[in-house]
Motif scaffolding. Structure first.
Motif, PDB file in Angstrom:
ATOM      1  N   GLY A 140       0.817  -1.212   0.000  1.00 16.53           N
ATOM      2  CA  GLY A 140       0.000   0.000   0.000  1.00 16.53           C
ATOM      3  C   GLY A 140       0.851   1.264   0.000  1.00 16.53           C
ATOM      4  O   GLY A 140       2.086   1.222   0.079  1.00 16.53           O
ATOM      5  N   THR A 169       1.785  -4.077   5.010  1.00 15.30           N
ATOM      6  CA  THR A 169       0.631  -4.430   4.182  1.00 15.30           C
ATOM      7  C   THR A 169       0.244  -5.885   4.437  1.00 15.30           C
ATOM      8  O   THR A 169      -0.936  -6.202   4.644  1.00 15.30           O
ATOM      9  CB  THR A 169       0.941  -4.215   2.686  1.00 15.30           C
ATOM     10  N   SER A 181      -8.655  -4.231  -0.813  1.00 15.36           N
ATOM     11  CA  SER A 181      -8.234  -5.321  -1.698  1.00 15.36           C
ATOM     12  C   SER A 181      -8.943  -6.634  -1.364  1.00 15.36           C
ATOM     13  O   SER A 181      -8.845  -7.603  -2.111  1.00 15.36           O
ATOM     14  CB  SER A 181      -6.722  -5.522  -1.623  1.00 15.36           C
ATOM     15  N   GLU A 216      -6.125   0.822   1.626  1.00 12.69           N
ATOM     16  CA  GLU A 216      -5.993   0.123   0.347  1.00 12.69           C
ATOM     17  C   GLU A 216      -5.939  -1.387   0.565  1.00 12.69           C
ATOM     18  O   GLU A 216      -6.546  -2.153  -0.188  1.00 12.69           O
ATOM     19  CB  GLU A 216      -4.736   0.596  -0.387  1.00 12.69           C
ATOM     20  N   ALA A 217      -5.215  -1.804   1.593  1.00  8.10           N
ATOM     21  CA  ALA A 217      -5.157  -3.243   1.908  1.00  8.10           C
ATOM     22  C   ALA A 217      -6.559  -3.761   2.223  1.00  8.10           C
ATOM     23  O   ALA A 217      -6.961  -4.823   1.728  1.00  8.10           O
ATOM     24  CB  ALA A 217      -4.201  -3.489   3.070  1.00  8.10           C
ATOM     25  N   PHE A 235      -1.036   0.868  -6.024  1.00  5.51           N
ATOM     26  CA  PHE A 235      -0.900   0.416  -4.643  1.00  5.51           C
ATOM     27  C   PHE A 235      -1.984  -0.609  -4.332  1.00  5.51           C
ATOM     28  O   PHE A 235      -3.149  -0.420  -4.685  1.00  5.51           O
ATOM     29  CB  PHE A 235      -0.987   1.592  -3.669  1.00  5.51           C
ATOM     30  N   ALA A 236      -1.583  -1.708  -3.709  1.00  9.17           N
ATOM     31  CA  ALA A 236      -2.458  -2.813  -3.303  1.00  9.17           C
ATOM     32  C   ALA A 236      -3.110  -3.528  -4.490  1.00  9.17           C
ATOM     33  O   ALA A 236      -4.063  -4.269  -4.306  1.00  9.17           O
ATOM     34  CB  ALA A 236      -3.500  -2.359  -2.285  1.00  9.17           C
ATOM     35  N   GLY A 238      -2.621   3.603   2.975  1.00 15.92           N
ATOM     36  CA  GLY A 238      -2.096   2.292   2.598  1.00 15.92           C
ATOM     37  C   GLY A 238      -2.813   1.158   3.306  1.00 15.92           C
ATOM     38  O   GLY A 238      -3.107   0.117   2.702  1.00 15.92           O
TER      39      GLY A 238
END
Length: 185
Positions: A10, A59, A38, A34-35, A176-177, A31
């Motif tokens: 992330g 992450t 996902s 974002e994880a 990212f991710a 970040g």
């Protein structure tokens, strides 16, 4: 057949385009979000492996916390391309002349290095060992998620290009991710 899913870490503190981040740049709140976004991971995933770089480990830890999946390995094979220390913390506008010169001839001489950085040949060789590690781990543990970095992930997915896969990876970075299935040809 077990799958290998690849995922970029992330967002991390200080991210800017073209920036060579220090290894200890931590994941940001964005970040971690974002994880979370996902998820869900593919049902077949039974374990997580990760790069030792802080933003990737964080992450992976967030994903493990949210899913209950174990992190079964932290491998230096999954680390990002080792940029020369002279560019860490720099953006393209402030790259030193030695690095700019190396960038001009790196494709013609993929075994060349800039200072203490990793050559394109070195990166490709490590990516080859990483792919072997991932395939061996999948045979032992079943489908897995590997959390790593955009350049290494790009090289892993562009193997037929050889050491110059670095260039394709640099031109088409992962979000990212972002998660992709590693396919073998």
């Amino acid at each position: 057949m077990a799958d290998i899913w690849l995922m970029r870490h992330g967002t991390y503190e200080g991210h800017r385009p073209g920036y060579h981040a220090p290894l200890d740049a931590p994941l940001t709140a964005a970040g971690r979000a974002e994880a979370r976004r996902s998820l869900p991971l593919p049902d077949s995933v039974t374990a997580i492996v990760t790069s030792p770089v802080l933003r990737a480990r964080q992450t992976a830890a967030e994903l493990a916390r949210l899913t209950g999946l174990p992190i079964i390995a932290t491998s230096p094979l999954l680390a990002e391309w080792r940029a020369p220390s002279i560019v860490l913390g720099h953006t393209p506008a402030t790259y030193p002349p030695a690095y700019r010169a190396w960038r001009e001839h790196r494709l013609a001489h993929p075994s060349s290095r800039c200072g203490d950085g990793e050559s394109l040949t070195d990166l490709y060789s490590r990516a080859t060992r990483c792919a072997d590690f991932l395939h061996h781990t999948v045979e032992k543990h079943g489908s897995l998620l590997a959390v790593s970095h955009t350049l290494l992930l790009g090289v892993l997915t562009q193997f037929p290009e050889g050491p110059t896969a670095f260039t394709t990876a640099a031109r088409s970075p992962w979000q990212f991710a972002e998660r992709r299935l590693l396919t073998t040809s």
